[in-house]
Write a protein that holds these residues in place. Structure first.
Motif, short mmCIF file in Angstrom:
data_model
loop_
_atom_site.label_atom_id
_atom_site.label_comp_id
_atom_site.label_asym_id
_atom_site.label_seq_id
_atom_site.Cartn_x
_atom_site.Cartn_y
_atom_site.Cartn_z
N UNK A 84 0.83 -1.20 0.00
CA UNK A 84 0.00 0.00 0.00
C UNK A 84 0.86 1.25 0.00
N UNK A 85 0.46 2.22 -0.81
CA UNK A 85 1.02 3.55 -0.70
C UNK A 85 0.25 4.34 0.35
N UNK A 86 0.98 5.02 1.19
CA UNK A 86 0.37 5.89 2.19
C UNK A 86 0.39 7.32 1.68
N UNK A 87 -0.76 7.94 1.65
CA UNK A 87 -0.80 9.34 1.25
C UNK A 87 -0.36 10.20 2.43
N UNK A 88 0.79 10.84 2.22
CA UNK A 88 1.35 11.74 3.22
C UNK A 88 0.85 13.16 2.93
N UNK A 89 0.46 13.86 3.95
CA UNK A 89 0.30 15.31 3.87
C UNK A 89 1.21 15.88 4.95
N UNK A 90 2.34 16.41 4.50
CA UNK A 90 3.43 16.77 5.40
C UNK A 90 3.48 18.29 5.55
N UNK A 91 3.60 18.73 6.79
CA UNK A 91 3.77 20.16 7.07
C UNK A 91 4.73 20.31 8.23
N UNK A 92 5.10 21.53 8.53
CA UNK A 92 5.91 21.79 9.71
C UNK A 92 5.01 21.74 10.94
N UNK A 93 5.53 21.23 12.04
CA UNK A 93 4.72 21.10 13.25
C UNK A 93 4.22 22.45 13.74
N UNK A 94 4.95 23.53 13.43
CA UNK A 94 4.55 24.85 13.90
C UNK A 94 3.76 25.65 12.85
N UNK A 95 3.26 24.96 11.81
CA UNK A 95 2.57 25.66 10.72
C UNK A 95 1.13 26.04 11.06
N UNK A 96 0.56 25.37 12.07
CA UNK A 96 -0.86 25.58 12.37
C UNK A 96 -1.79 24.74 11.54
N UNK A 97 -1.24 23.97 10.60
CA UNK A 97 -2.06 23.09 9.76
C UNK A 97 -2.25 21.76 10.49
N UNK A 98 -3.50 21.45 10.83
CA UNK A 98 -3.79 20.21 11.54
C UNK A 98 -4.87 19.38 10.84
N UNK A 99 -5.57 19.98 9.88
CA UNK A 99 -6.62 19.29 9.13
C UNK A 99 -6.52 19.67 7.67
N UNK A 100 -7.20 18.93 6.82
CA UNK A 100 -7.25 19.28 5.41
C UNK A 100 -7.84 20.66 5.20
N UNK A 101 -8.85 21.02 5.99
CA UNK A 101 -9.48 22.33 5.83
C UNK A 101 -8.51 23.46 6.07
N UNK A 102 -7.49 23.22 6.88
CA UNK A 102 -6.50 24.26 7.19
C UNK A 102 -5.61 24.60 6.00
N UNK A 103 -5.70 23.81 4.92
CA UNK A 103 -4.89 24.09 3.74
C UNK A 103 -5.40 25.29 2.94
#
Length: 337
Positions: A130-149
């Protein structure tokens, strides 16, 4: 041992050196695999993989080495590509003999749907992992959900990649318009990791096995913690719209260094090993048999090869299997269709 790993464009020597060093522990030259009813055929086998920072590239290089050393007269080479879409086109055009592809991209190919201009003549040898879909951000970016994009600078993968296909679908399933709600960049995984490290993007999508080298390197950057955004909530919507080419899977806690401290649900998609539909039956049989018989050498290069099992290999429902593959699985008692 001679490393028979060539690419279509220059790649960093360090990457090749590291892979070669791992392969150096795989043993001697080996003996040819049996061909189950005919001698193995010689000649070149070109393996279409992906970008240099992904699992396809490393796994494909290991396959090239195994096939070159254990199939008489074969010179197998692994080629850097933009991954799934590009790989299938290379097969169809006669410019590759083996190719990695995500299941969702393979489905579009055999159905002849965009981005393909008509059904593509490809067959399956095996489901690999299986390929895992990664959504990678910096821990301090404030992005925690898809909606935050929304409003953020996001790489959705290299053009012509399976990552791009899946990323656009995930964004739409999350209620985001990829063309207007995010500032899209079109970068491969290594380029995406570099851009996130340098602050040129806020997040990136990547579809691959884990650990993916480029993501691991990013996670180990001094002074930088990464965060993997959970995406499991969109799996049901994706399955409803596109069929059973997606499943939910889990990044286990600690999958990467940084702020990846708990199990993270994500969108997963099976990986296929594909061949041209026109490939000779014995050729396909010999390739598959050799990979299974020397699986330990593949695992020594990347742990995702451990998932190459008779049980998993025959689970594909998107692409018809090649007759040579069916014969091999029948002989192993694994074909129940």
């Amino acid at each position: 041992m001679r490393w028979r790993f060539t690419v279509r464009r220059a790649v960093p020597f360090l990457v090749l050196a590291l892979v070669a060093a791992v392969l150096a522990g795989c043993g001697g030259a080996g003996t040819p695999a049996g061909s189950g009813g005919g001698s193995a055929q010689g000649g070149q086998i070109r393996i279409a993989t992906g970008g240099t920072g992904g699992v396809y590239y490393i796994y494909g290089g290991a396959m090239a080495d195994v096939l070159s050393r254990h199939l008489p007269g074969v010179n197998a080479v692994a080629e850097v590509t933009s991954a799934s879409v590009d790989n299938i086109l290379l097969l169809a055009q006669g410019d590759a003999e083996l190719a990695f592809s995500l299941a969702d991209t393979a489905y579009l190919a055999v159905q002849g749907q965009d981005p393909f201009d008509g059904p593509q003549p490809v067959k399956a040898l095996a489901v690999l992992y299986n390929n895992y879909n990664h959504l990678v951000t910096r821990a301090d970016s404030g992005i925690r959900t898809l909606a935050d994009l929304k409003g953020k600078r996001v790489s959705t993968g290299a053009p012509g990649s399976g990552t791009e296909v899946t990323a656009l679908r995930i964004l739409e399933a999350a209620g985001l318009n990829p063309d207007t709600d995010v500032q899209r960049e079109f970068l491969g995984v290594q380029e995406s990791a570099d851009a996130l490290r340098d602050g040129r993007i806020d997040a990136f999508f990547w579809s691959g096995g884990y650990p993916t080298g480029a993501v691991s390197d990013l996670a180990n950057t001094p002074g930088l913690d990464i965060y993997i955004v959970p995406m499991g909530e969109v799996v049901d919507d994706l399955v409803q719209k596109y069929g059973a080419v997606y499943v939910e899977d889990i990044f286990p806690a600690g999958a990467y260094s940084g702020d990846v401290k708990e199990d993270t649900p994500t969108v997963a998609v099976p990986n296929y090993l594909l061949v041209p539909a026109s490939m000779d039956e014995q050729r396909a049989y010999d390739i598959l048999k050799t990979l299974f018989e020397h699986k330990d050498e593949l695992v020594a290069v990347h742990p995702e090869a451990e998932k190459l099992t008779l049980e998993n290999a025959v689970t594909g429902q998107v692409v018809e299997y090649h007759p040579g593959a069916i014969r091999y699985y029948q002989e192993q008692g694994a074909w129940n269709r």
